[in-house]
Scaffold this active site. Structure first.
Site, mmCIF file in Angstrom:
data_model
loop_
_atom_site.group_PDB
_atom_site.id
_atom_site.type_symbol
_atom_site.label_atom_id
_atom_site.label_comp_id
_atom_site.label_asym_id
_atom_site.label_seq_id
_atom_site.Cartn_x
_atom_site.Cartn_y
_atom_site.Cartn_z
ATOM 1 N N GLY A 189 0.824 -1.210 0.000
ATOM 2 C CA GLY A 189 0.000 0.000 0.000
ATOM 3 C C GLY A 189 0.848 1.247 0.000
ATOM 4 C CB SER A 190 -0.143 4.707 0.455
ATOM 5 O OG SER A 190 -0.859 4.603 1.670
ATOM 6 N N PRO A 191 2.900 4.675 1.353
ATOM 7 C CG PRO A 191 4.701 5.767 0.332
ATOM 8 C CD PRO A 191 3.311 5.277 0.073
ATOM 9 C CB ILE A 193 -1.640 3.011 4.967
ATOM 10 C CG1 ILE A 193 -2.706 3.976 4.416
ATOM 11 C CG2 ILE A 193 -2.303 1.964 5.854
ATOM 12 C CD1 ILE A 193 -3.477 4.759 5.441
ATOM 13 N N GLY A 194 1.630 2.715 5.401
ATOM 14 C CA GLY A 194 2.779 1.896 5.805
ATOM 15 C C GLY A 194 3.312 2.311 7.176
ATOM 16 C CD GLU A 211 7.192 -5.504 -1.571
ATOM 17 O OE1 GLU A 211 7.355 -4.728 -2.525
ATOM 18 O OE2 GLU A 211 8.081 -6.281 -1.180
ATOM 19 C CB CYS A 249 3.753 0.183 -6.770
ATOM 20 S SG CYS A 249 4.016 -1.532 -7.244
HETATM 21 N N1 NAD Z 1 5.218 -2.125 -3.802
HETATM 22 C C1 NAD Z 1 4.160 -2.762 -4.273
HETATM 23 O O1 NAD Z 1 4.193 -3.947 -4.604
HETATM 24 C C2 NAD Z 1 2.868 -2.031 -4.458
HETATM 25 C C3 NAD Z 1 1.865 -2.619 -5.215
HETATM 26 C C4 NAD Z 1 0.667 -1.947 -5.376
HETATM 27 C C5 NAD Z 1 0.474 -0.733 -4.784
HETATM 28 N N2 NAD Z 1 1.457 -0.164 -4.052
HETATM 29 C C6 NAD Z 1 1.262 1.151 -3.458
HETATM 30 O O2 NAD Z 1 -0.005 1.207 -2.813
HETATM 31 C C7 NAD Z 1 -0.533 2.502 -2.897
HETATM 32 C C8 NAD Z 1 -1.946 2.450 -3.435
HETATM 33 O O3 NAD Z 1 -2.667 1.434 -2.840
HETATM 34 P P1 NAD Z 1 -3.810 1.710 -1.767
HETATM 35 O O4 NAD Z 1 -4.499 2.993 -2.108
HETATM 36 O O5 NAD Z 1 -4.624 0.474 -1.664
HETATM 37 O O6 NAD Z 1 -2.981 1.900 -0.457
HETATM 38 P P2 NAD Z 1 -3.504 2.125 1.022
HETATM 39 O O7 NAD Z 1 -2.266 2.331 1.797
HETATM 40 O O8 NAD Z 1 -4.565 3.158 1.087
HETATM 41 O O9 NAD Z 1 -4.239 0.754 1.423
HETATM 42 C C9 NAD Z 1 -3.582 -0.498 1.481
HETATM 43 C C10 NAD Z 1 -4.215 -1.388 2.523
HETATM 44 O O10 NAD Z 1 -4.199 -0.738 3.790
HETATM 45 C C11 NAD Z 1 -5.487 -0.758 4.382
HETATM 46 N N3 NAD Z 1 -5.692 0.486 5.140
HETATM 47 C C12 NAD Z 1 -6.176 1.665 4.681
HETATM 48 N N4 NAD Z 1 -6.203 2.574 5.678
HETATM 49 C C13 NAD Z 1 -5.741 1.957 6.778
HETATM 50 C C14 NAD Z 1 -5.534 2.366 8.129
HETATM 51 N N5 NAD Z 1 -5.824 3.598 8.536
HETATM 52 N N6 NAD Z 1 -5.029 1.462 8.993
HETATM 53 C C15 NAD Z 1 -4.716 0.220 8.585
HETATM 54 N N7 NAD Z 1 -4.895 -0.224 7.323
HETATM 55 C C16 NAD Z 1 -5.408 0.627 6.438
HETATM 56 C C17 NAD Z 1 -6.449 -0.877 3.228
HETATM 57 O O11 NAD Z 1 -7.652 -1.446 3.656
HETATM 58 C C18 NAD Z 1 -5.683 -1.750 2.262
HETATM 59 O O12 NAD Z 1 -5.870 -3.110 2.572
HETATM 60 C C19 NAD Z 1 0.395 3.272 -3.808
HETATM 61 O O13 NAD Z 1 1.260 4.063 -3.035
HETATM 62 C C20 NAD Z 1 1.161 2.181 -4.520
HETATM 63 O O14 NAD Z 1 2.402 2.573 -5.013
HETATM 64 C C21 NAD Z 1 2.647 -0.796 -3.872
#
Ligand code: NAD
Length: 481
Positions: A189-191, A193-194, A211, A249
């Protein structure tokens, strides 16, 4: 939901404790079941990917279904090799002890995935976790609800449901999950939420793989690739518009090129876009849709910045109802605009011009470490500079995105683009603890290890630590001071 999570965790922990998931036979059965599940449900999977993202079924096969089947097949074929303990050659200093490293499963792991490749980004980590012998709870993204519902419904009928669980939900459910103790958390996911994931993991000192994303720059050194420019333009177009409409990503985020070549590049990109998507990309059926209104409005906001609007040289039309944004090219948008400072994650390609392509190194270094750097160049000096002066999850020369598919290479970020890596055998390692095993012998002992201390023992230790064995023998024979 709290109760469901408690109950699921208890069941997964009991299953892990039973030892069932450690057996290679169980792991292989589950991997075979994943392949079976994808084969049996190809049409359904393509349907949900179309419903969630407007993904064409061929694109869906390349990026998700086919990718997952390949990944599971690789794991299945290589598992016997991966699980073999690795013998360590110990220095003579430790004779007669022997050493080895065995890979043990972490235990019960949590996988949180993203919406842009909702099938592959859920199943690929699952393949790694299963190969390593863990029990797993998967939460797919709420932003791809059809894919998430499909996984929640289908996985239990193919895989061992006492060991592998799927829970649907958004941040509220993720928050509940993160309160619990896991043996490993794998997040895509995103940095932003990471950081939340890592803070929650820190509470229990749980290891994480993150990731994440970021802006992936693409350098075009037209001097050295002028003869191959058609392929360069095709690959850039594929890397921007050919995979989930730039919502990936590892998409090409922006291009760096010398000013003198920018207009030629743009004139070559335009017909390439038309050759991919025809005169009316909206109706082509080959361009994925923006995932939802929120992301559409985010992209519209980036594009509606007056400085950015003024930089549009191709495309720019939007249809909120159909979640469609036309493939768009920008020439030199303001460097302080939002579009140049956040991950675009959409079908908009900024082209940034430089006086000299060598300046691309400084440009990239002034930004957070990317997940991928792409460079079209045959200039070995430029390649060396990119490798030695910049930091990124990966560098791909003369191609884009293909590194993701190649499971012989580790995939992951560095700095803001992520922590850890997976794919192929790296996935097995990602979900395994490498346990060091040393087998000592009681047959002999080294007195220098123990008190009382004296200068003889000190000299012995000095020589032993340097592994100066010949001098050590002389010293013990009294032939050397
Ligand atoms: N490196 C990789 O393999 C890879 C692959 C795909 C996407 N991405 C990255 O992911 C991002 C886009 O994806 P996204 O919008 O789904 O990311 P996101 O961070 O919004 O969500 C990812 C996950 O986190 C969960 N989440 C959301 N808010 C949360 C919170 N407050 N607390 C705990 N969990 C929470 C979501 O339900 C989801 O399952 C982009 O930055 C993209 O570059 C990375």
């Amino acid at each position: 939901m709290e109760e469901v999570v408690d109950q699921s965790l208890r069941e997964m922990r009991d299953t892990f404790a039973s030892g069932r998931t450690r057996s290679v036979k169980w792991r292989k059965t589950q991997l075979e079941a994943i392949i079976e599940m994808v084969k049996d449900n190809e049409d359904k999977m393509c349907d949900v990917l179309f419903q969630d993202l407007g993904k064409h079924s061929t694109e869906a096969f390349r990026d998700e279904l086919g990718f997952v089947m390949r990944s599971a097949t690789t794991a299945l074929n290589c598992l016997d090799k991966w699980v073999v303990p690795k013998k360590s050659n110990l220095p003579l200093l430790f004779y007669p002890s022997t050493g080895k490293v065995i890979s043990e499963p972490y235990g019960t792991v949590l996988v949180l995935s993203s919406w842009n490749f909702p099938i592959s980004l859920s199943l690929d980590p699952l393949i790694g976790a299963i190969s390593a012998g863990n029990t797993v709870l998967l939460k797919a993204s709420e932003l791809s609800p059809n894919a998430s519902a499909f996984l929640a419904k289908t996985i239990p009928s193919y895989l061992d449901s006492k060991a592998i669980k799927v829970i649907e939900g958004g941040p509220d459910v993720a928050t509940i999950l993160l309160k619990h103790q896991w043996d490993k958390i794998f997040f895509t996911g995103s940095p932003r939420i990471g950081k939340i994931i890592m803070a929650a993991a820190a509470e229990h000192l749980t290891p994480v793989t993150l990731e994440l994303g970021g802006k992936c720059p693409t350098i075009v050194d037209h001097h050295s690739v002028s003869k191959d420019m058609k392929s360069v333009v095709k690959r850039i177009s594929g890397g921007k518009w050919g995979s989930c409409s730039g919502q990936a990503c590892i998409s090409v985020d922006y291009v760096l090129v010398e000013k003198s070549f920018a207009s030629s590049l743009i004139e070559m990109l335009k017909p390439m876009i038309r050759s991919f998507f025809g005169e009316n990309p909206k109706e082509s059926g080959c361009l994925s849709r923006i995932v939802n209104k929120k992301h559409f409005q985010r992209l519209a906001r980036l594009l509606n910045d007056p400085g950015v609007q003024a930089s549009i040289v191709y495309g720019g039309s939007m249809d909120e109802e159909k979640l469609y944004i036309e493939p768009t090219i920008l020439l030199d948008p303001p460097l302080d605009s939002e579009i140049m400072n956040e991950e675009i994650f959409g079908p908009i390609l900024p082209i940034i011009t430089l006086r000299d392509i060598q300046e691309s190194i400084g440009f990239i270094k002034s930004k957070p470490k990317p997940l991928a750097i792409y460079a079209f160049t045959k200039d070995e000096n430029l390649k060396t500079r990119i490798l030695s002066e910049t930091s990124s999850g990966s560098v791909t020369f003369n191609d884009v995105m293909i590194q993701y598919m190649c499971d012989a290479l580790p995939f992951g970020g560095v700095g803001e683009s992520g922590i850890g890596r997976y794919h192929g055998k790296y996935s097995f390692e990602c979900f395994s603890h490498e346990k060091a095993i040393m087998e000592g012998s009681l047959a002999m002992d080294l007195e220098a290890r123990y008190p009382p201390w004296n200068s003889f023992k000190l000299t012995f230790l000095r020589l032993a630590f340097r592994e100066a064995y010949f001098k050590l023998v002389l010293f013990m024979l009294g032939l050397k001071k």
